[in-house]
Design a protein around this motif. Structure first.
Motif, PDB file in Angstrom:
ATOM      1  N   PHE A  71      34.369  66.485  15.552  1.00 11.70           N
ATOM      2  CA  PHE A  71      35.397  66.364  16.589  1.00 11.70           C
ATOM      3  C   PHE A  71      35.334  67.489  17.623  1.00 11.70           C
ATOM      4  CE2 PHE A  71      37.341  64.015  13.018  1.00 11.70           C
ATOM      5  CZ  PHE A  71      37.595  62.814  13.661  1.00 11.70           C
ATOM      6  N   GLU A  72      34.494  68.494  17.341  1.00 11.48           N
ATOM      7  CA  GLU A  72      34.361  69.657  18.229  1.00 11.48           C
ATOM      8  C   GLU A  72      35.690  70.382  18.378  1.00 11.48           C
ATOM      9  OE1 GLU A  72      32.742  68.131  21.864  1.00 11.48           O
ATOM     10  OE2 GLU A  72      30.921  67.388  20.917  1.00 11.48           O
ATOM     11  N   LEU A  73      36.414  70.480  17.266  1.00 13.10           N
ATOM     12  CA  LEU A  73      37.726  71.135  17.264  1.00 13.10           C
ATOM     13  C   LEU A  73      37.798  72.132  16.113  1.00 13.10           C
ATOM     14  CD1 LEU A  73      40.170  68.138  17.853  1.00 13.10           C
ATOM     15  CD2 LEU A  73      39.797  70.047  19.414  1.00 13.10           C
ATOM     16  N   GLY A  82      45.960  63.079  14.425  1.00 11.09           N
ATOM     17  CA  GLY A  82      45.605  62.034  13.481  1.00 11.09           C
ATOM     18  C   GLY A  82      44.400  61.305  14.041  1.00 11.09           C
ATOM     19  N   LEU A  83      43.922  60.287  13.322  1.00  9.85           N
ATOM     20  CA  LEU A  83      42.701  59.602  13.733  1.00  9.85           C
ATOM     21  C   LEU A  83      42.848  58.897  15.083  1.00  9.85           C
ATOM     22  CD1 LEU A  83      39.848  59.173  12.698  1.00  9.85           C
ATOM     23  CD2 LEU A  83      40.605  57.046  11.636  1.00  9.85           C
ATOM     24  N   ALA A  84      43.999  58.281  15.319  1.00  6.77           N
ATOM     25  CA  ALA A  84      44.194  57.566  16.584  1.00  6.77           C
ATOM     26  C   ALA A  84      44.195  58.522  17.771  1.00  6.77           C
ATOM     27  CB  ALA A  84      45.499  56.777  16.543  1.00  6.77           C
ATOM     28  N   ASP A  85      44.692  59.768  17.561  1.00  3.42           N
ATOM     29  CA  ASP A  85      44.727  60.752  18.648  1.00  3.42           C
ATOM     30  C   ASP A  85      43.327  61.136  19.101  1.00  3.42           C
ATOM     31  OD1 ASP A  85      47.492  60.832  18.296  1.00  3.42           O
ATOM     32  OD2 ASP A  85      47.345  62.455  16.832  1.00  3.42           O
ATOM     33  N   LEU A  86      42.359  61.034  18.184  1.00  2.00           N
ATOM     34  CA  LEU A  86      41.000  61.461  18.471  1.00  2.00           C
ATOM     35  C   LEU A  86      40.084  60.264  18.698  1.00  2.00           C
ATOM     36  CD1 LEU A  86      40.878  64.290  15.795  1.00  2.00           C
ATOM     37  CD2 LEU A  86      41.246  64.539  18.254  1.00  2.00           C
ATOM     38  N   SER A  87      40.648  59.217  19.267  1.00  2.00           N
ATOM     39  CA  SER A  87      39.915  57.980  19.556  1.00  2.00           C
ATOM     40  C   SER A  87      40.223  57.552  20.984  1.00  2.00           C
ATOM     41  CB  SER A  87      40.335  56.858  18.592  1.00  2.00           C
ATOM     42  OG  SER A  87      40.212  57.265  17.247  1.00  2.00           O
ATOM     43  N   PRO A  88      39.340  56.772  21.606  1.00  2.00           N
ATOM     44  CA  PRO A  88      39.688  56.201  22.908  1.00  2.00           C
ATOM     45  C   PRO A  88      40.883  55.260  22.761  1.00  2.00           C
ATOM     46  CG  PRO A  88      37.677  55.221  22.043  1.00  2.00           C
ATOM     47  CD  PRO A  88      38.015  56.352  21.139  1.00  2.00           C
ATOM     48  N   ALA A  89      41.512  54.923  23.865  1.00  2.00           N
ATOM     49  CA  ALA A  89      42.725  54.091  23.817  1.00  2.00           C
ATOM     50  C   ALA A  89      42.457  52.744  23.157  1.00  2.00           C
ATOM     51  CB  ALA A  89      43.283  53.883  25.225  1.00  2.00           C
ATOM     52  N   TRP A 118      34.105  52.422  13.710  1.00  4.60           N
ATOM     53  CA  TRP A 118      35.142  52.971  14.584  1.00  4.60           C
ATOM     54  C   TRP A 118      34.487  53.847  15.638  1.00  4.60           C
ATOM     55  CZ3 TRP A 118      40.080  51.525  14.612  1.00  4.60           C
ATOM     56  CH2 TRP A 118      41.007  52.304  15.301  1.00  4.60           C
ATOM     57  N   VAL A 119      35.086  53.912  16.811  1.00  3.49           N
ATOM     58  CA  VAL A 119      34.605  54.807  17.855  1.00  3.49           C
ATOM     59  C   VAL A 119      35.592  55.964  17.987  1.00  3.49           C
ATOM     60  CG1 VAL A 119      34.080  55.081  20.302  1.00  3.49           C
ATOM     61  CG2 VAL A 119      33.395  52.996  19.108  1.00  3.49           C
ATOM     62  N   LEU A 120      35.096  57.177  17.804  1.00  2.00           N
ATOM     63  CA  LEU A 120      35.895  58.382  17.952  1.00  2.00           C
ATOM     64  C   LEU A 120      35.561  59.044  19.285  1.00  2.00           C
ATOM     65  CD1 LEU A 120      35.427  59.859  14.372  1.00  2.00           C
ATOM     66  CD2 LEU A 120      37.446  58.687  15.256  1.00  2.00           C
ATOM     67  N   ARG A 121      36.420  59.954  19.693  1.00  2.00           N
ATOM     68  CA  ARG A 121      36.161  60.717  20.916  1.00  2.00           C
ATOM     69  C   ARG A 121      36.279  62.198  20.595  1.00  2.00           C
ATOM     70  NH1 ARG A 121      39.341  58.759  25.922  1.00  2.00           N
ATOM     71  NH2 ARG A 121      37.593  57.297  26.035  1.00  2.00           N
ATOM     72  N   SER A 122      35.212  62.941  20.867  1.00  2.02           N
ATOM     73  CA  SER A 122      35.222  64.369  20.581  1.00  2.02           C
ATOM     74  C   SER A 122      35.963  65.120  21.681  1.00  2.02           C
ATOM     75  CB  SER A 122      33.783  64.897  20.469  1.00  2.02           C
ATOM     76  OG  SER A 122      33.159  64.880  21.751  1.00  2.02           O
ATOM     77  N   ARG A 123      36.117  66.411  21.468  1.00  2.35           N
ATOM     78  CA  ARG A 123      36.827  67.239  22.443  1.00  2.35           C
ATOM     79  C   ARG A 123      36.165  67.194  23.817  1.00  2.35           C
ATOM     80  NH1 ARG A 123      38.578  73.485  21.264  1.00  2.35           N
ATOM     81  NH2 ARG A 123      40.055  73.716  22.992  1.00  2.35           N
ATOM     82  N   SER A 124      34.836  67.099  23.843  1.00  2.00           N
ATOM     83  CA  SER A 124      34.114  67.076  25.116  1.00  2.00           C
ATOM     84  C   SER A 124      34.160  65.712  25.786  1.00  2.00           C
ATOM     85  CB  SER A 124      32.654  67.483  24.882  1.00  2.00           C
ATOM     86  OG  SER A 124      31.997  66.543  24.040  1.00  2.00           O
ATOM     87  N   GLY A 125      34.775  64.729  25.121  1.00  2.00           N
ATOM     88  CA  GLY A 125      34.868  63.394  25.694  1.00  2.00           C
ATOM     89  C   GLY A 125      33.770  62.455  25.242  1.00  2.00           C
TER      90      GLY A 125
END
Length: 204
Positions: A71-73, A82-89, A118-125
């Motif tokens: 997650f680069e965090l 949570g998981l939804a916060d670190l995912s695209p909309a 699932w597709v996640l989004r890291s801190r860098s986008g």
């Protein structure tokens, strides 16, 4: 373990003592510490990113170093989410991430073992395709869900490369100026190109 209280005996100060065998409790405490150490070792040495979601708090309460890297965090920031916060909309199928993950979490709470892409989004986008597996953890008075997250970026790249290779093969096969056909070991035709069809008049 010794308990004592002051009193008098025949007019002189005295102490009444009670001696209690706490061997079982002591051994139970050691076993608990060992169990916690084993759990921590399993979490930290796992090849996948591991996160533990507290359902009531709605955020991660535990994680390993692989999760921090994925997650680069740093941990102190990862625990805000949570998981939804670190995912695209939305996910690739068009569904909202928050709604979809809630369904999977509900399955885990009910005792199922959901596994899904699932597709996640890291801190860098950066958007990262992953495989996620959820399981409910035993916890007194809390609802904890452990998530094992595997980055499958390379798997997707390999699949895309194979698909492109298949497309190129079909293009070369069909556009060849020679008649090309494939037979099974029994001599049955299993594939022919367009030139073969043109020569024989047969269809696929």
């Amino acid at each position: 373990e010794i308990f004592g209280s002051r009193t008098e005996h025949q007019g002189a100060p005295a102490v009444i003592g009670t001696l209690m065998d706490v061997t079982d409790r002591y051994e139970a405490e050691i076993a608990l510490r060992e169990s916690e150490a084993r759990y921590r070792l399993l979490i930290q040495t796992a090849p996948d990113a591991i996160v533990v979601l507290d359902l009531e708090l709605g955020r991660f309460v535990d994680y390993n170093q692989q999760a921090e890297r994925l997650f680069e965090l740093p941990g102190e920031e990862l625990s805000w989410h949570g998981l939804a916060d670190l995912s695209p909309a939305t996910q690739p199928d068009g569904r909202k991430s928050a709604e979809k993950i809630n369904e999977y979490v509900s399955q885990a709470v009910a005792g199922d073992l959901p596994a899904f892409e699932w597709v996640l989004r890291s801190r860098s986008g950066r958007e990262i395709p992953c495989e996620v597996r959820l399981v409910r953890l035993p916890a007194q008075g809390r609802t904890l869900i452990r998530g094992s997250v595997t980055d499958i970026t390379e798997r997707h790249r390999t699949a895309a490369a194979l698909a492109r290779s298949e497309e190129n093969y079909r293009l070369l096969f069909d556009q060849a100026t020679d008649a090309i056909f494939l037979c099974s070991p029994e001599g049955k035709l299993v594939d022919v190109n367009r030139h073969t069809i043109g020569l024989t008049g047969y269809t696929r």
